[in-house]
Design a protein around this motif. Sequence first.
Motif, mmCIF file in Angstrom:
data_model
loop_
_atom_site.group_PDB
_atom_site.id
_atom_site.type_symbol
_atom_site.label_atom_id
_atom_site.label_comp_id
_atom_site.label_asym_id
_atom_site.label_seq_id
_atom_site.Cartn_x
_atom_site.Cartn_y
_atom_site.Cartn_z
ATOM 1 N N LYS A 23 -1.091 22.649 -34.348
ATOM 2 C CA LYS A 23 -0.199 21.666 -34.692
ATOM 3 C C LYS A 23 -0.881 20.279 -34.439
ATOM 4 C CE LYS A 23 2.972 23.372 -37.428
ATOM 5 N NZ LYS A 23 2.803 23.130 -38.649
ATOM 6 N N ARG A 24 -1.673 20.238 -33.245
ATOM 7 C CA ARG A 24 -2.173 19.103 -32.840
ATOM 8 C C ARG A 24 -3.379 18.556 -33.598
ATOM 9 N NH1 ARG A 24 -2.524 15.235 -28.962
ATOM 10 N NH2 ARG A 24 -4.844 14.314 -28.691
ATOM 11 N N VAL A 25 -4.128 19.633 -34.115
ATOM 12 C CA VAL A 25 -5.198 19.225 -35.028
ATOM 13 C C VAL A 25 -4.671 18.957 -36.268
ATOM 14 C CG1 VAL A 25 -6.921 20.764 -36.409
ATOM 15 C CG2 VAL A 25 -6.660 21.044 -33.938
ATOM 16 N N GLU A 26 -3.601 19.635 -36.793
ATOM 17 C CA GLU A 26 -3.135 18.925 -38.119
ATOM 18 C C GLU A 26 -2.431 17.567 -38.157
ATOM 19 O OE1 GLU A 26 -3.197 20.466 -40.654
ATOM 20 O OE2 GLU A 26 -3.215 22.587 -40.803
ATOM 21 N N TYR A 27 -2.008 17.262 -37.022
ATOM 22 C CA TYR A 27 -1.262 15.712 -36.831
ATOM 23 C C TYR A 27 -2.410 14.781 -36.707
ATOM 24 C CZ TYR A 27 3.656 16.923 -36.710
ATOM 25 O OH TYR A 27 4.870 17.124 -37.187
ATOM 26 N N ALA A 28 -3.521 15.145 -36.020
ATOM 27 C CA ALA A 28 -4.979 14.473 -35.821
ATOM 28 C C ALA A 28 -5.481 14.270 -37.082
ATOM 29 C CB ALA A 28 -5.665 14.973 -34.956
ATOM 30 N N GLN A 56 4.106 12.432 -32.379
ATOM 31 C CA GLN A 56 4.024 13.926 -32.243
ATOM 32 C C GLN A 56 2.826 14.199 -31.298
ATOM 33 O OE1 GLN A 56 5.732 16.387 -33.150
ATOM 34 N NE2 GLN A 56 7.220 15.051 -34.397
ATOM 35 N N LEU A 57 1.698 13.322 -31.359
ATOM 36 C CA LEU A 57 0.527 13.583 -30.480
ATOM 37 C C LEU A 57 0.803 13.266 -29.211
ATOM 38 C CD1 LEU A 57 -2.095 12.325 -33.123
ATOM 39 C CD2 LEU A 57 -1.864 14.682 -32.368
ATOM 40 N N ARG A 101 -2.677 16.280 -25.780
ATOM 41 C CA ARG A 101 -3.928 17.155 -25.527
ATOM 42 C C ARG A 101 -3.826 18.107 -24.637
ATOM 43 N NH1 ARG A 101 -7.616 13.807 -25.944
ATOM 44 N NH2 ARG A 101 -6.550 12.028 -26.584
ATOM 45 N N THR A 102 -4.733 18.940 -24.765
ATOM 46 C CA THR A 102 -4.848 20.174 -23.847
ATOM 47 C C THR A 102 -6.378 20.438 -23.165
ATOM 48 O OG1 THR A 102 -5.147 21.738 -25.432
ATOM 49 C CG2 THR A 102 -2.809 21.324 -24.678
ATOM 50 N N ARG A 103 -6.244 20.989 -21.973
ATOM 51 C CA ARG A 103 -7.826 21.045 -21.449
ATOM 52 C C ARG A 103 -8.726 22.238 -22.473
ATOM 53 N NH1 ARG A 103 -9.166 19.284 -16.320
ATOM 54 N NH2 ARG A 103 -7.537 18.146 -15.319
#
Length: 405
Positions: free
Chosen positions: A119-124, A309-310, A316-318
Amino acid sequence: MSKGIQYQYKEGNLSASEPNKLKAENLHSEEMILNLGPQHPSTHGVLRLEVLMEGEIVKEVVPHIGYLHRCFEKHAENLPYNQIIPFVDRLDYVAAMNNEHVYAMGVERMLGIEEQIPKRVEYARVLVAELNRIASHFIAIGTYGMDIGAFTPFFWIMRDREHIMRLLEWASGARLLYNYIWIGGLFYDLPIGFEEKCEEFVRYIKPKFQELEEILINNKIFIDRTANVGVLPLDLAINCGVTGPMLRASGLRYDLRRVDGYSVYPALDFEVPIGEGKMGKVGDCWDRTYVRYLELHESIKIIEQCLVQLKGDHKRTRDFDPQALVPKKIRPKMQDLYVRGEIPKGELGFFFRADGRNDFPFRCKCRSCSFVNLSVLPEISKGILVADLIAIIGSLDVVMGEVDR
């Protein structure tokens, strides 16, 4: 009209496939052929218009394209799927992020990994795509104002667009052609501090929209030059396959971000503006510009929600790995697939045919919205003044890199 020499051209029966009908020996004595382009600033690129005129009245317009042809589809059929993205950038080169988003989504759908994208990729992706949508509409509105004599809005818009270009360059390393949205993810996660800089941009740009509306959109001269000019009826727009702001300006609330609900757009709150004929008729040049202006506000709303959301549920994750889902050789199983998405100018679609044996598409066909939108120009340009022809061309917002793909 002088009887002059009889000629074979028939009203409404001229097409780009019959350009030789416009010949000097076929004209009446008061008619002439005028060439606009292919390198005139107001044709928005290398577009040549062959115009049959009687005095200052336009009787027929024949667009001639192909001056920028770069064989996108043939290149795509000879490259691995992941190496096609830089060529996708060069279609609508002022909205490269949006192009990449649609293309990557199509290959992911063929691989069956669309639902596995983090989901982080999609929001970015949506964040950078909406930033690029604003930058594209800035170009459309700013250059359109300059086409009909308003220089100041163009300078102001280019000043504000520069903030977006710097943000996208920070994320991708490139200023215009980004190669940032990859199959299965992104080139890399957003830079540290990117979300905070985006919030600064949002706070900066909101008051500028009001300035733009006052100096251009509601300017009496601009209204006089664009209202009731180049009216595109809704039935004609639908029959010609017109999409994007041009279709919505004709009164149809049709946006693929809502209709198809791809990526995370269904989770986001935004409106789909349509033309209402406030200053003239529904579907005129003013409506097309006003719809793009209203979409600036909606893109800002989407950006704000993506930032929440981001910075909240999808921080972000490591262990961010942009290509964790994708094999080194992308080889979809045998299938035909058409995927489409809403880029700033309308529906961009890609048709893929995979043979299941190779890591490059057997066939890759691009459905270009600029190409289709340009096709209505002859129909809405009959009986107008030649000065209004320039106003109509600018309102179409075509990019010739996509027309001559």
